[in-house]
Write a protein that holds these residues in place. Structure first.
Motif, PDB file in Angstrom:
ATOM      1  N   ASN A  73      37.131  19.585 -40.810  1.00 32.31           N
ATOM      2  CA  ASN A  73      37.566  18.496 -41.694  1.00 32.31           C
ATOM      3  C   ASN A  73      36.587  17.334 -41.616  1.00 32.31           C
ATOM      4  OD1 ASN A  73      39.933  19.878 -40.350  1.00 32.31           O
ATOM      5  ND2 ASN A  73      40.968  18.951 -42.100  1.00 32.31           N
ATOM      6  N   VAL A  74      36.195  17.030 -40.368  1.00 37.87           N
ATOM      7  CA  VAL A  74      35.305  15.880 -40.165  1.00 37.87           C
ATOM      8  C   VAL A  74      33.952  16.126 -40.824  1.00 37.87           C
ATOM      9  CG1 VAL A  74      34.166  14.447 -38.450  1.00 37.87           C
ATOM     10  CG2 VAL A  74      36.457  15.328 -37.994  1.00 37.87           C
ATOM     11  N   PHE A 114      30.109  14.901 -45.156  1.00 36.46           N
ATOM     12  CA  PHE A 114      29.191  15.324 -46.216  1.00 36.46           C
ATOM     13  C   PHE A 114      29.632  14.800 -47.567  1.00 36.46           C
ATOM     14  CE2 PHE A 114      27.324  18.989 -43.767  1.00 36.46           C
ATOM     15  CZ  PHE A 114      26.012  18.635 -43.979  1.00 36.46           C
ATOM     16  N   THR A 115      30.877  15.114 -47.964  1.00 38.98           N
ATOM     17  CA  THR A 115      31.239  14.888 -49.362  1.00 38.98           C
ATOM     18  C   THR A 115      31.771  13.497 -49.639  1.00 38.98           C
ATOM     19  OG1 THR A 115      33.259  16.058 -48.865  1.00 38.98           O
ATOM     20  CG2 THR A 115      31.606  17.259 -50.084  1.00 38.98           C
ATOM     21  N   ASN A 116      32.524  12.913 -48.696  1.00 42.14           N
ATOM     22  CA  ASN A 116      33.099  11.606 -49.010  1.00 42.14           C
ATOM     23  C   ASN A 116      32.246  10.448 -48.506  1.00 42.14           C
ATOM     24  OD1 ASN A 116      35.095  13.046 -50.146  1.00 42.14           O
ATOM     25  ND2 ASN A 116      36.569  12.753 -48.488  1.00 42.14           N
ATOM     26  N   ALA A 129      26.773  14.369 -40.187  1.00 43.72           N
ATOM     27  CA  ALA A 129      27.337  15.681 -40.511  1.00 43.72           C
ATOM     28  C   ALA A 129      26.457  16.791 -39.953  1.00 43.72           C
ATOM     29  CB  ALA A 129      27.489  15.827 -42.017  1.00 43.72           C
ATOM     30  N   GLY A 130      25.144  16.631 -40.120  1.00 39.98           N
ATOM     31  CA  GLY A 130      24.208  17.633 -39.605  1.00 39.98           C
ATOM     32  C   GLY A 130      24.299  17.741 -38.093  1.00 39.98           C
ATOM     33  N   ALA A 131      24.332  16.589 -37.418  1.00 35.51           N
ATOM     34  CA  ALA A 131      24.381  16.591 -35.955  1.00 35.51           C
ATOM     35  C   ALA A 131      25.677  17.237 -35.469  1.00 35.51           C
ATOM     36  CB  ALA A 131      24.266  15.165 -35.424  1.00 35.51           C
ATOM     37  N   LEU A 132      26.775  16.976 -36.177  1.00 35.11           N
ATOM     38  CA  LEU A 132      28.057  17.529 -35.760  1.00 35.11           C
ATOM     39  C   LEU A 132      28.082  19.049 -35.973  1.00 35.11           C
ATOM     40  CD1 LEU A 132      30.430  16.217 -34.504  1.00 35.11           C
ATOM     41  CD2 LEU A 132      31.449  15.861 -36.748  1.00 35.11           C
TER      42      LEU A 132
END
Lengths: 286, 272
Positions: A243-244, A249-251, A258-261
């Motif tokens: 979800n995170v 990415f999108t919101n 996002a990439g690191a996660l």
């Protein structure tokens, strides 16, 4: 295979080339892009562009910010895997040893749920577990749930959804392992005065270990990355790492985080899988 | 043996099967609900429970705006991705089983990895590629197609390879001994024997592609596939026609699988 040798020496390479190229271009290169993205300067945005600055601090930042959903994902995935193992073992055992001529039909039935969309099946659970639904009302009537108790938007609902959705991934490899077992070995255990339970734990279970390992991996990995179940059956308190990442990415458009996660999830899973396979001591998974 | 022992024995014999059947029933409960809801006549769109029986949803499947367009788009992407993945994957499976070449170990790893990575990671990495290649604003049909071929490819290779390596090569030897050329042997013997594996792989590909949400959602831009449509309406009220599509998909797929199983049995009987 004398005849294959007569074929042109390079045919194999030509046949392999398109797939190898495709996977290199659209699997390996994206992985490199993801690593690069995870090291972007977090000050950038999708409008101004990002600079790749070897910003390793991204990893520290995302783990600090999102360790809760990260841990929760692994916890839920572990519970769902355990649930799948228990249910899946019973079903796979029944198909392999007890189904007789219904074996093929039961196998088809195991994969049949895949033919309805994943999302629609999950939404269907939302209906079954709904607050004024039959199950909740019954549980309230017998006192397992309080008068205001609910199933939807709880950890239970999310883990149940994960268990449900990934169960076939557990049953199929378990069945493949159990089906290969020579029945004479189990009979031999009985002839040597082992009780059925002892025979199971000393013979059947150890021989089915490759299936257990493959099945647990095939359930745990997708379950840890899933966000459909937690979104549809859970609440923000059941947020998982998927979800995170999706949200970043999108919101929020925070590509670096996002990439690191994503990379963090992949790294933890890879280490976990390697350790697990070493411990379980089996290499023939596919 | 006393009657009590007999009963105990019978239970012991059948308990596992009964429990197994219970697990199967558990797997089908949501599908039964979907099928039931496809005949639902809801009193309001916000209340999602069975209010009355109607054929309306089945007779007007395309009533909710945008739904059928999304189904068509998913079918298009699914067919195209399946075609490409099946062709590339079948060639690769032949290479892996029938030919020796360098780099087999790393190649095997490369094939398994896309299946081993969580979808969210696979989707993120493709998005990272598309963004860094300057396609960030042009996400859509093409990027979804590329993503789908990538995750279907591994499944095709593994499925066809399994079929191919389980093949009895005595039949091919026999054909060659009877003076069939390599070409004839391949098209008359090898290919028909492998074909069920290829067909299975294609079916698997299509259903993976048609059903995919997590990877698609990251790489779709403004394009709406059927799962994305369902996701979108799940937040509001779900039109009952979604259940019609779900039930129809299920019936079609089960028909194909059972149909091929019955023809296989008939052929096996005719051959015997």
């Amino acid at each position: 295979m004398a005849r294959t040798r007569r074929r042109a020496r390079f045919t194999g390479y030509w046949l392999m080339l398109p797939s190898a190229l495709w996977l290199a271009l659209f699997f390996l290169v994206p992985f490199y892009s993801l690593i690069a993205m995870s090291l972007y300067d977090p000050e950038g945005s999708s409008l101004t562009g990002y600079d790749m600055t070897w910003h390793f601090a991204n990893y520290v930042d995302v783990v600090q910010a999102y360790w809760r959903p990260l841990l929760r994902s692994f916890w839920y995935a572990a519970l769902a895997t355990l649930g799948c193992l228990l249910l899946g073992y019973v079903l796979a055992y029944a198909i392999a040893f007890k189904a007789g001529r219904w074996k093929n039909l039961m196998l088809v039935l195991v994969i049949a749920p895949f033919f309805t969309s994943f999302l629609i099946r999950t939404l269907s659970w939302k209906l079954i577990l709904a607050d004024d639904g039959w199950i909740v009302n019954t549980l309230q009537a017998v006192g397992i749930l309080g008068p205001d108790g609910r199933l939807l938007a709880t950890s239970f609902a999310v883990v149940m959804g994960l268990t449900y959705n990934f169960l076939p991934f557990m049953v199929l490899p378990l069945f493949a392992s159990l089906d290969k077992i020579d029945h004479r070995l189990i009979e031999a255990a009985g002839d040597l005065y082992a009780s059925p339970a002892r025979g199971f734990f000393k013979v059947t279970l150890p021989l089915s270990m490759p299936g257990v390992v493959a099945g647990t991996l095939l359930t745990f990995i997708p379950a840890a990355g899933d966000y459909i179940n937690s979104e549809l059956l859970g609440s923000p308190n059941q947020r998982m790492i998927g979800n995170v990442i999706q949200n970043l990415f999108t919101n929020q458009g925070d590509y670096a985080a996002a990439g690191a996660l994503s990379m963090t999830l992949m790294i933890i899973i890879t280490i976990g899988v390697v350790l697990y396979i070493r411990r379980a001591g089996t290499e023939d998974l596919v | 043996m006393s009657p009590l022992q007999k009963v105990g024995r019978w239970i012991g014999e059948h308990l596992v099967l009964a429990l197994g059947l219970l697990v199967l029933i558990y797997m089908f409960v949501p599908i039964a609900i979907v099928a039931l809801m496809s005949f639902n006549d809801p009193s309001s769109r916000n209340v999602y429970k069975f209010d009355g029986f109607t054929l309306h949803n089945w007779l007007n499947p395309c009533e909710p705006s945008g739904m059928c367009a999304s189904v068509v788009r998913s079918v298009e992407i699914g067919l195209l991705a399946t075609l490409v993945a099946t062709i590339l994957g079948t060639l690769a499976a032949f290479a892996l089983v029938r030919h020796r070449f360098a780099g087999r170990g790393p190649l095997n790893t490369l094939i398994i990895l896309p299946m081993a990575a969580p979808e969210i990671v696979l989707g993120s990495s493709m998005l990272a590629l598309f963004v860094s290649a300057g396609f960030g604003g042009k996400l859509g049909f093409v990027t979804i197609f590329i993503a789908h071929v990538t995750f279907c490819l591994s499944f095709v290779i593994i499925t066809v390879r399994a079929r191919l390596s389980g093949l009895d090569d005595n039949l091919e030897q026999a054909a060659m001994d009877l003076y069939a050329t390599e070409n004839q042997t391949f098209w008359r013997v090898t290919f028909p024997l492998v074909f069920p594996g290829i067909l299975g792989a294609a079916l698997l590909s299509f259903s993976l592609s048609f059903d995919d949400f997590i990877i698609t959602n990251l790489n779709a831009g403004q394009t709406v596939t059927f799962p994305m449509y369902v996701w979108g309406v799940a937040q509001r009220g779900i039109p009952m026609q979604v259940n019609v599509i779900g039930t129809a998909m299920f019936v079609i797929a089960v028909t194909i699988v059972l149909g091929s199983e019955i023809t296989r049995r008939r052929r096996a009987k005719a051959a015997a």
